[in-house]
Design a protein around this motif. Structure first.
Motif, PDB file in Angstrom:
ATOM      1  N   SER A  70     -18.214  13.047  37.068  1.00 30.66           N
ATOM      2  CA  SER A  70     -17.822  13.260  35.674  1.00 30.66           C
ATOM      3  C   SER A  70     -16.401  12.775  35.404  1.00 30.66           C
ATOM      4  O   SER A  70     -16.152  12.046  34.441  1.00 30.66           O
ATOM      5  CB  SER A  70     -17.939  14.751  35.329  1.00 30.66           C
ATOM      6  OG  SER A  70     -17.580  14.966  33.991  1.00 30.66           O
ATOM      7  N   SER A  71     -15.459  13.194  36.256  1.00 36.64           N
ATOM      8  CA  SER A  71     -14.075  12.762  36.044  1.00 36.64           C
ATOM      9  C   SER A  71     -13.918  11.271  36.327  1.00 36.64           C
ATOM     10  O   SER A  71     -13.082  10.593  35.725  1.00 36.64           O
ATOM     11  CB  SER A  71     -13.118  13.575  36.922  1.00 36.64           C
ATOM     12  OG  SER A  71     -13.435  13.432  38.283  1.00 36.64           O
ATOM     13  N   GLN A  99      -3.480  10.456  29.426  1.00 35.51           N
ATOM     14  CA  GLN A  99      -3.695  10.681  27.992  1.00 35.51           C
ATOM     15  C   GLN A  99      -2.367  10.870  27.250  1.00 35.51           C
ATOM     16  O   GLN A  99      -2.224  10.442  26.109  1.00 35.51           O
ATOM     17  CB  GLN A  99      -4.598  11.902  27.799  1.00 35.51           C
ATOM     18  CG  GLN A  99      -6.048  11.636  28.203  1.00 35.51           C
ATOM     19  CD  GLN A  99      -6.904  12.892  28.139  1.00 35.51           C
ATOM     20  OE1 GLN A  99      -6.412  14.003  28.294  1.00 35.51           O
ATOM     21  NE2 GLN A  99      -8.201  12.711  27.923  1.00 35.51           N
ATOM     22  N   GLU A 142     -11.268   5.783  29.946  1.00 33.04           N
ATOM     23  CA  GLU A 142      -9.861   5.770  29.516  1.00 33.04           C
ATOM     24  C   GLU A 142      -9.167   4.484  29.974  1.00 33.04           C
ATOM     25  O   GLU A 142      -8.395   3.872  29.215  1.00 33.04           O
ATOM     26  CB  GLU A 142      -9.127   6.991  30.094  1.00 33.04           C
ATOM     27  CG  GLU A 142      -9.687   8.340  29.674  1.00 33.04           C
ATOM     28  CD  GLU A 142      -9.123   8.819  28.361  1.00 33.04           C
ATOM     29  OE1 GLU A 142      -8.542   8.007  27.609  1.00 33.04           O
ATOM     30  OE2 GLU A 142      -9.253  10.027  28.067  1.00 33.04           O
ATOM     31  N   LEU A 144     -18.335  13.869  28.570  1.00 33.05           N
ATOM     32  CA  LEU A 144     -16.894  13.672  28.695  1.00 33.05           C
ATOM     33  C   LEU A 144     -16.198  14.829  27.992  1.00 33.05           C
ATOM     34  O   LEU A 144     -16.288  14.958  26.777  1.00 33.05           O
ATOM     35  CB  LEU A 144     -16.483  12.340  28.056  1.00 33.05           C
ATOM     36  CG  LEU A 144     -17.135  11.096  28.663  1.00 33.05           C
ATOM     37  CD1 LEU A 144     -16.644   9.854  27.952  1.00 33.05           C
ATOM     38  CD2 LEU A 144     -16.853  11.002  30.139  1.00 33.05           C
ATOM     39  N   SER A 145     -15.539  15.646  28.768  1.00 36.15           N
ATOM     40  CA  SER A 145     -14.864  16.817  28.202  1.00 36.15           C
ATOM     41  C   SER A 145     -13.758  17.237  29.149  1.00 36.15           C
ATOM     42  O   SER A 145     -13.689  16.762  30.281  1.00 36.15           O
ATOM     43  CB  SER A 145     -15.854  17.968  28.039  1.00 36.15           C
ATOM     44  OG  SER A 145     -16.404  18.318  29.295  1.00 36.15           O
ATOM     45  N   GLN A 162     -14.991   9.516  33.134  1.00 37.92           N
ATOM     46  CA  GLN A 162     -13.982   9.678  32.096  1.00 37.92           C
ATOM     47  C   GLN A 162     -12.764   8.783  32.372  1.00 37.92           C
ATOM     48  O   GLN A 162     -12.210   8.165  31.463  1.00 37.92           O
ATOM     49  CB  GLN A 162     -13.544  11.141  31.996  1.00 37.92           C
ATOM     50  CG  GLN A 162     -12.544  11.375  30.869  1.00 37.92           C
ATOM     51  CD  GLN A 162     -12.303  12.842  30.594  1.00 37.92           C
ATOM     52  OE1 GLN A 162     -12.903  13.708  31.205  1.00 37.92           O
ATOM     53  NE2 GLN A 162     -11.410  13.122  29.652  1.00 37.92           N
ATOM     54  N   SER A 163     -12.378   8.696  33.640  1.00 37.29           N
ATOM     55  CA  SER A 163     -11.217   7.870  34.012  1.00 37.29           C
ATOM     56  C   SER A 163     -11.474   6.395  33.728  1.00 37.29           C
ATOM     57  O   SER A 163     -10.591   5.680  33.227  1.00 37.29           O
ATOM     58  CB  SER A 163     -10.893   8.063  35.494  1.00 37.29           C
ATOM     59  OG  SER A 163     -10.608   9.409  35.775  1.00 37.29           O
ATOM     60  N   GLN A 211     -12.787  18.802  31.815  1.00 38.36           N
ATOM     61  CA  GLN A 211     -13.555  19.478  32.868  1.00 38.36           C
ATOM     62  C   GLN A 211     -12.736  20.501  33.652  1.00 38.36           C
ATOM     63  O   GLN A 211     -13.319  21.318  34.353  1.00 38.36           O
ATOM     64  CB  GLN A 211     -14.131  18.426  33.827  1.00 38.36           C
ATOM     65  CG  GLN A 211     -15.184  17.538  33.213  1.00 38.36           C
ATOM     66  CD  GLN A 211     -16.432  18.296  32.831  1.00 38.36           C
ATOM     67  OE1 GLN A 211     -16.834  19.206  33.539  1.00 38.36           O
ATOM     68  NE2 GLN A 211     -17.028  17.945  31.716  1.00 38.36           N
ATOM     69  N   TYR A 214      -8.142  15.475  37.377  1.00 38.54           N
ATOM     70  CA  TYR A 214      -7.953  15.790  35.964  1.00 38.54           C
ATOM     71  C   TYR A 214      -6.483  15.906  35.583  1.00 38.54           C
ATOM     72  O   TYR A 214      -6.123  15.684  34.428  1.00 38.54           O
ATOM     73  CB  TYR A 214      -8.708  17.068  35.597  1.00 38.54           C
ATOM     74  CG  TYR A 214     -10.193  16.824  35.573  1.00 38.54           C
ATOM     75  CD1 TYR A 214     -10.763  16.071  34.549  1.00 38.54           C
ATOM     76  CD2 TYR A 214     -11.014  17.298  36.577  1.00 38.54           C
ATOM     77  CE1 TYR A 214     -12.120  15.809  34.540  1.00 38.54           C
ATOM     78  CE2 TYR A 214     -12.372  17.035  36.574  1.00 38.54           C
ATOM     79  CZ  TYR A 214     -12.927  16.289  35.543  1.00 38.54           C
ATOM     80  OH  TYR A 214     -14.270  16.023  35.547  1.00 38.54           O
TER      81      TYR A 214
END
Length: 446
Positions: free
Chosen positions: A398-399, A369, A406, A440-441, A402-403, A443, A362
């Motif tokens: 989860s990560s 980001q 992105e 997606l948050s 998200q990765s 985390q 993260y």
């Protein structure tokens, strides 16, 4: 005569009987049965005192000599209890070397009677040093020797051993075994021991923490609500603060944000003026993250300012990394990219020094980001690739998802069609595997 003295007297009588080569049946008569003699030797309370005196007369034991022996034993027990309390206090303050020297200076004549207690304290010392293997070995030895330890007959030593074994597993991110050890600790609790309530509350609060960390939010909240009914009877401030931390965290998870804020602020009020800096750190962190959820950025920034002041008081580097991630995210929302980068870099520096922390992916997502906001798509893509590499090793679905999302945006902006299609394919495969259950948050805040 208390339960402990009865137990010691019973052991003494049993030893003298065996020294004289007598069986229970040899001493039994119309005035005393074998069952009563057995109860006396086992230290069963509420045995008729006349029966004890009668048995001692039959064994030619002088009641005055026995009383003197018990008095000396109690004085020795009081002295040992004070030593163990001193060592435990030193360990809780992080003074492991001084505690170890204190342990080494215990007279040899006392060690044989208190081996389980000494192994427990050694286990706690290794736990402080994060030497998991040695800690678990010492705690296992303490459990094995508990029945022979005289001090262990006064306290819930077995339950304390399981509590520390659970902590050891929790700190290694082995939540399954941490919960199993907590269950064993609860089963081992004895109500007749002087520390029953204190150890029980510690076990139950840790159980709620591990359930929450394992993702069993509803079960954790249910058990915490049951425990909350006993709040007024809990005397240990550290347990009360821990309960406020867990409750605020769980309320935030179920999106009861204003209740979470109220609970965290109450915990902070209770902690003010105490030395529970780590608990204060967690309470300010939860408060700040809850304000972030509500997009109250100024309030969140005030909270994180307090968090920064408490950084040196926190043992868990993962929590410190999480704090820098949250602060970076705050500045990202405010579009203060230089400040966001500084906080993300600090999180990255700490995560590089502690590579086993599961939050490192993260940190890289945040860095990506920030670069996205600046329009540095190539640099952002490299950050997300790094996050994917770490998340894949850690099997952090989860990560990882998200990765990939992105990264796909980066490839689209860079007009790298082949890489974009491959990334979208990976997202599809991963989403299918997850059955659409992951969100997606940010985390690192969970």
């Amino acid at each position: 005569m208390n339960v402990f003295e009865m137990s010691e007297l019973g052991k003494f009588i049993r030893k003298k009987r065996k020294d004289q080569g007598l069986r229970l049946e040899d001493l039994a008569d119309e005035h005393i049965s074998t069952a009563t003699i057995s109860n006396i030797e086992r230290g069963v309370p509420h045995v008729n005192r006349e029966k004890i005196s009668y048995l001692m007369e039959k064994l030619n034991l002088d009641i005055d000599e026995v009383s003197k022996m018990l008095l000396e034993d109690n004085e020795n027990m009081e002295s040992m209890q004070l030593k163990f309390t001193a060592i435990d206090t030193l360990l809780s303050l992080g003074k492991v070397d001084k505690a170890s020297r204190f342990l080494m200076n215990i007279p040899a004549k006392f060690i044989s009677h208190h081996q389980a207690s000494i192994h427990l304290l050694k286990g706690r010392a290794y736990l402080q040093q994060r030497d998991w293997h040695k800690a678990e070995r010492e705690l296992s030895d303490a459990i094995r020797l508990a029945e022979r330890d005289r001090y262990a007959q006064k306290i819930n030593l077995l339950a304390l051993c399981y509590l520390d074994l659970a902590t050891c597993r929790y700190l290694q991110y082995d939540l399954k075994h941490a919960l199993q050890f907590i269950e064993r600790g609860i089963q081992a609790l004895r109500k007749d021991r002087e520390d029953y309530q204190q150890v029980r509350y510690r076990l139950l609060t840790n159980q709620v923490t591990y359930l929450e960390r394992s993702g069993f939010t509803d079960e954790a909240l249910k058990r915490l609500n049951q425990l909350w009914l006993s709040l007024d009877s809990i005397q240990e401030l550290s347990i009360i603060l821990k309960m406020h931390i867990i409750r605020a965290k769980l309320l935030r998870k179920v999106k009861l944000y204003h209740d979470a804020i109220k609970c965290a602020r109450k915990g902070i009020q209770l902690a003010v003026g105490s030395y529970y800096y780590e608990e204060l750190f967690h309470l300010w962190m939860i408060l700040g993250m809850t304000y972030l959820d509500l997009y109250q950025l100024e309030n969140a920034e005030i909270c994180f300012a307090f968090v920064g002041d408490l950084e040196d008081q926190v043992n868990s580097k993962k929590e410190v990394i999480r704090a820098y991630c949250s602060l970076s995210y705050l500045y990202l929302l405010k579009n203060e990219l230089d400040e966001a980068e500084r906080s993300a870099n600090e999180a990255a520096r700490l995560s590089d020094r502690h590579p086993n922390q599961p939050i490192r992916d993260y940190v890289w997502i945040l860095c990506g980001q920030i670069e996205k906001k600046r329009g540095n798509w190539e640099k952002a893509a490299r950050c997300f690739q790094q996050a994917i590499q770490i998340a894949s090793k850690q099997k952090a679905s989860s990560s990882l998802l998200q990765s990939y999302v992105e990264l796909a945006e980066c490839y689209q902006k860079l007009e790298k069609e082949e890489e974009f299609v491959e990334t979208i394919t990976q997202i599809y495969r991963l989403q299918k595997k997850l059955h659409g259950t992951e969100q997606l948050s940010p985390q690192w805040q969970s």
